[in-house]
Design a protein around this motif. Structure first.
Motif, PDB file in Angstrom:
ATOM      1  N   PHE A  54       0.020  -4.069  -4.103  1.00 36.42           N
ATOM      2  CA  PHE A  54       0.186  -3.561  -5.461  1.00 36.42           C
ATOM      3  C   PHE A  54      -1.155  -3.266  -6.122  1.00 36.42           C
ATOM      4  CE2 PHE A  54       4.485  -5.237  -4.918  1.00 36.42           C
ATOM      5  CZ  PHE A  54       5.204  -4.156  -5.414  1.00 36.42           C
ATOM      6  N   SER A  55      -2.255  -3.726  -5.553  1.00 43.35           N
ATOM      7  CA  SER A  55      -3.557  -3.295  -6.050  1.00 43.35           C
ATOM      8  C   SER A  55      -3.804  -1.821  -5.739  1.00 43.35           C
ATOM      9  CB  SER A  55      -4.668  -4.147  -5.442  1.00 43.35           C
ATOM     10  OG  SER A  55      -4.754  -3.942  -4.043  1.00 43.35           O
ATOM     11  N   GLU A  56      -3.031  -1.246  -4.821  1.00 42.57           N
ATOM     12  CA  GLU A  56      -3.131   0.169  -4.486  1.00 42.57           C
ATOM     13  C   GLU A  56      -2.088   1.009  -5.217  1.00 42.57           C
ATOM     14  OE1 GLU A  56      -3.393   0.810  -0.156  1.00 42.57           O
ATOM     15  OE2 GLU A  56      -3.789  -1.330   0.018  1.00 42.57           O
ATOM     16  N   ALA A  57      -1.334   0.395  -6.134  1.00 43.06           N
ATOM     17  CA  ALA A  57      -0.305   1.132  -6.868  1.00 43.06           C
ATOM     18  C   ALA A  57      -0.931   2.317  -7.591  1.00 43.06           C
ATOM     19  CB  ALA A  57       0.387   0.209  -7.870  1.00 43.06           C
ATOM     20  N   GLY A  58      -0.323   3.478  -7.423  1.00 43.59           N
ATOM     21  CA  GLY A  58      -0.820   4.694  -8.066  1.00 43.59           C
ATOM     22  C   GLY A  58      -1.845   5.461  -7.261  1.00 43.59           C
ATOM     23  N   GLN A  59      -2.339   4.895  -6.165  1.00 47.59           N
ATOM     24  CA  GLN A  59      -3.316   5.611  -5.341  1.00 47.59           C
ATOM     25  C   GLN A  59      -2.646   6.734  -4.556  1.00 47.59           C
ATOM     26  OE1 GLN A  59      -5.652   3.243  -2.659  1.00 47.59           O
ATOM     27  NE2 GLN A  59      -6.419   1.879  -4.263  1.00 47.59           N
ATOM     28  N   LYS A  70       3.210  -3.730   9.185  1.00 45.75           N
ATOM     29  CA  LYS A  70       2.922  -4.456   7.938  1.00 45.75           C
ATOM     30  C   LYS A  70       4.170  -4.541   7.066  1.00 45.75           C
ATOM     31  CE  LYS A  70      -0.326  -4.765   4.085  1.00 45.75           C
ATOM     32  NZ  LYS A  70      -0.773  -6.114   4.448  1.00 45.75           N
ATOM     33  N   ARG A  71       4.308  -5.687   6.417  1.00 46.99           N
ATOM     34  CA  ARG A  71       5.391  -5.913   5.454  1.00 46.99           C
ATOM     35  C   ARG A  71       4.776  -6.110   4.073  1.00 46.99           C
ATOM     36  NH1 ARG A  71       9.918  -7.304   8.581  1.00 46.99           N
ATOM     37  NH2 ARG A  71      11.040  -8.109   6.777  1.00 46.99           N
ATOM     38  N   LEU A  72       5.541  -5.767   3.059  1.00 44.62           N
ATOM     39  CA  LEU A  72       5.164  -6.051   1.683  1.00 44.62           C
ATOM     40  C   LEU A  72       6.001  -7.239   1.251  1.00 44.62           C
ATOM     41  CD1 LEU A  72       3.397  -5.116  -0.670  1.00 44.62           C
ATOM     42  CD2 LEU A  72       5.277  -3.647  -1.408  1.00 44.62           C
ATOM     43  N   ASP A  73       5.393  -8.426   1.330  1.00 41.99           N
ATOM     44  CA  ASP A  73       6.126  -9.675   1.187  1.00 41.99           C
ATOM     45  C   ASP A  73       7.213  -9.703   2.270  1.00 41.99           C
ATOM     46  OD1 ASP A  73       6.586 -12.177   0.131  1.00 41.99           O
ATOM     47  OD2 ASP A  73       7.839 -11.466  -1.499  1.00 41.99           O
TER      48      ASP A  73
END
Length: 408
Positions: free
Chosen positions: A265-270, A13-16
């Protein structure tokens, strides 16, 4: 008996545009270390081994190296099922060779695994569609695993005999699991279920699927309820949702272990975990989430001052950042360069220009008798709600000068 539950590796998986492969190597090495330190007896990987049907070669190599290490040369069973991101055929392809290393790949629902024995290791002593029983040398009782890889509509019809999906995935799985459990899962062994699907407590609040995840819940027909799990099951190891959570609704734990890294980024902080399950026959299991620390944290940051933004970026070099910049005017190319030079993990920059309330903004007519540069300013302000900065005006002058030279 100790079982390690992990899921949603999403290898490749890539982030963008940003590759996560190095982070994935690090976190899978961490998972292998945890398995050894905790002296686990078996490992369950609950789907989404890869991020795409055709993963890059490096991701395939990483999967095989990791499950081989987890299996400890065949002495520790590793059971890995396909998720909705996986090609079931690709997951099944290495299974004959993998079994010689103590690794059991399961691509399709209702798969029937051949019986086999690892020399000086464990043995698969019973097998049926959607079920295996494993005996381990150190225990006088078996480990039983009901397994349900991701099932799309075609697979449901083919493998579960579900003629009409709208009639209920939940009912079909409940009936299937009950038949298996009634036949094989007595109180003389440890009984587990592993599946890759969207499961809820009946009457519970629906949980959002991860951002960027291929959704498997389309309306309520795709929801599977935890009260459909047979009573004999002592722990349900789920994959698909990326946040660690126990869903409830059953006498025994029903758990999403989480993905090993934050993948959007919806998982940021998890926080991310694997789950250690301690199980004995006919007893309530104990489970412990173990925090994973590898990988670069994802951060959503918002700044109204460029210097403050640069200072934060320089002070947090290990993060991956979605950066929102609020300013009175458009960010200049020089300032953008300064921002990018301060950090190598900026994934997105979101510019927000404040709307200036001034007289120019309220003009409904433009004086066409003005000089071109002032005419441009008025039009720019009219359309965008703020005046052009010096860099934009310089570009305008360059274009105008170039045009004049050409005409001359």
């Amino acid at each position: 008996m100790k079982i390690l539950h992990t899921a949603d590796w999403h290898l490749g998986k890539r982030l963008d545009y940003f590759s996560r492969l190095d982070e994935q190597r690090a976190v899978l090495e961490e998972i292998c270390t945890i398995a050894d330190l905790q002296q686990v007896d078996a490992v369950l990987v609950a789907g989404d081994l890869f991020d795409t049907f055709n993963p890059p070669v490096e991701a395939v190599e990483l999967l095989y190296k990791t499950v081989r290490k987890l299996s400890k040369n065949g002495t520790r069973p590793v059971i890995a099922i396909a998720g909705n991101h996986d090609s079931a055929d690709r997951i099944d392809a290495p299974d004959p060779l993998a079994r010689e290393c103590g690794i059991i790949f399961i691509g399709y629902p209702q798969a029937e695994i051949p019986l086999f024995q690892i020399e000086d290791g464990f043995a698969v002593t019973k097998s049926d569609k959607g079920f295996i029983e494993i005996t381990l040398p150190a225990y006088n009782y078996p480990l039983r695993v009901l397994h349900t890889p991701f099932a799309n509509e075609l697979r449901l019809k083919q493998f579960l005999g579900l003629a009409n999906k709208e009639q209920g995935l939940n009912e079909a799985l409940q009936q299937n699991w009950k038949q298996i459990a009634d036949r094989y899962c007595d109180k003389e062994g440890v009984n587990l279920l592993t599946a890759h699907l969207y499961m809820l407590k009946r009457g519970g609040q629906q949980v959002e699927e991860p951002e960027g995840e291929k959704p498997i819940k389309v309306g309520n027909a795709d929801i599977v309820y935890s009260d459909g799990i047979p009573d004999a099951i002592q722990y349900t190891a789920l994959g698909h949702l990326h946040r660690f959570q126990e869903m409830g609704g059953h006498r025994s734990p029903v758990v999403y272990a989480s993905s090993p890294l934050a993948y959007s980024f919806s998982e940021a902080g998890q926080e991310k975990f694997v789950v250690l399950v301690d199980a004995k026959p006919a007893q309530q299991v104990k489970y412990t989430p173990i925090l994973l620390t590898s990988g670069r944290p994802l951060c959503r940051m918002r700044f109204e001052d460029l210097d403050t933004a640069v200072s934060w970026l320089q002070g947090n070099p290990n993060t991956l950042v979605e950066l929102t910049l609020v300013s009175d005017e458009f960010i200049s190319s020089q300032d953008l360069k300064r921002i990018h030079e301060s950090h190598d993990g900026i994934i997105h920059i979101i510019p927000i220009v404040k709307q200036q309330q001034n007289d120019a903004q309220t003009r409904t007519k433009i004086n066409l008798e003005q000089q071109v540069d002032q005419l441009f300013k008025d039009y720019f302000t009219y359309r965008l709600g703020q005046a052009p900065n010096a860099e934009i005006m310089t570009l305008l002058q360059e274009v105008m000068n170039s045009t004049n030279e050409t005409e001359g």
